[in-house]
Design an enzyme around this catalytic site. Structure first.
Site, PDB file in Angstrom:
ATOM      1  N   CYS A  67     -39.265 -16.415  80.274  1.00 46.82           N
ATOM      2  CA  CYS A  67     -37.988 -15.696  80.573  1.00 46.82           C
ATOM      3  C   CYS A  67     -37.688 -14.887  79.552  1.00 46.82           C
ATOM      4  O   CYS A  67     -37.531 -15.463  78.324  1.00 46.82           O
ATOM      5  CB  CYS A  67     -36.879 -16.899  81.117  1.00 46.82           C
TER       6      CYS A  67
ATOM      7  N   HIS B 200     -39.051 -16.859  90.516  1.00 44.97           N
ATOM      8  CA  HIS B 200     -38.346 -16.941  89.215  1.00 44.97           C
ATOM      9  C   HIS B 200     -37.152 -15.945  89.182  1.00 44.97           C
ATOM     10  O   HIS B 200     -36.110 -16.323  88.920  1.00 44.97           O
ATOM     11  CB  HIS B 200     -39.229 -16.663  87.967  1.00 44.97           C
ATOM     12  N   GLU B 201     -37.406 -14.622  89.797  1.00 39.20           N
ATOM     13  CA  GLU B 201     -36.242 -13.668  89.688  1.00 39.20           C
ATOM     14  C   GLU B 201     -35.241 -14.180  90.916  1.00 39.20           C
ATOM     15  O   GLU B 201     -33.991 -13.681  90.585  1.00 39.20           O
ATOM     16  CB  GLU B 201     -36.973 -12.323  89.989  1.00 39.20           C
TER      17      GLU B 201
ATOM     18  N   HIS C  42     -32.889 -16.455  89.547  1.00 36.21           N
ATOM     19  CA  HIS C  42     -31.773 -15.764  88.412  1.00 36.21           C
ATOM     20  C   HIS C  42     -30.539 -15.214  89.249  1.00 36.21           C
ATOM     21  O   HIS C  42     -29.344 -15.465  88.898  1.00 36.21           O
ATOM     22  CB  HIS C  42     -32.436 -14.493  87.888  1.00 36.21           C
TER      23      HIS C  42
END
Ligand code: CO
Length: 175
Positions: free
Chosen positions: A99, A141-142, A145
């Site tokens: 990241c 993953h995004e 966030h």
């Protein structure tokens, strides 16, 4: 404009992002800046960047990985594959995940290998798209966030090792 990427200690990364009401001039500028910021990363290189990483708690992320370039606004998960079972991943290489907000640290995560999302693209068009393999991992993953979740949270939960790149070697580190 290249924006500053905030690091994992910044509380902004822990907040839930809000829906973008309208893709107006200001949002378009933010998206363009996020794309330039992602493209400018070289150590380490980046493949995805979410708005909270540049200090904005908005549901936006951009991806840039080989041929895959996407602007994703207000993503909604329509379908998520099952996480790999231990059996299914045996002998298979798990992909190292990193990241830009936790530079030079990497870990292996078992994420579902397929995800379908609905989102708005930069032209305000509604898109339904499925991703599989590594792109599916990037998308998850995004989306994490946007929910205030970092990949190290999964590493800790799954009691997986975390590695730091030192020179050209990976060294296991204590969390
Ligand atoms: Co990240």
């Amino acid at each position: 404009m290249i924006l500053k990427i905030i690091d994992s200690k910044n509380p902004i990364l822990r907040k839930k992002s809000v829906i973008v009401k309208k893709i107006d001039k200001k949002i378009k500028k933010l998206i363009a800046d996020m794309q330039s910021t992602l493209a400018a990363q070289s150590d380490p290189e980046g493949i995805g960047l979410a708005a909270p990483q540049v200090g904005k708690n908005l549901k936006i992320f951009v991806i840039r990985h080989d041929e895959l370039e996407r602007v994703v606004v207000n993503p909604k998960i329509i379908k998520l594959g099952k996480p790999h079972s231990a059996k299914a991943t045996r002998g298979k290489k798990e992909i190292l995940e990193g990241c830009l907000s936790i530079p030079h640290y990497y870990g292996h995560l078992k994420r579902p290998s397929k995800i379908t999302i609905e989102y708005l693209n930069a032209l305000n068009k509604k898109v339904t798209e499925s991703f599989s393999g590594f792109p599916a991992q990037i998308v998850q993953h995004e989306i994490d966030h946007l929910d205030g979740v970092l990949f190290i949270d999964h590493i800790i939960k799954e009691k997986k090792p975390l590695y730091k790149i030192v020179g050209e070697e990976y060294e296991e580190v204590e969390i």
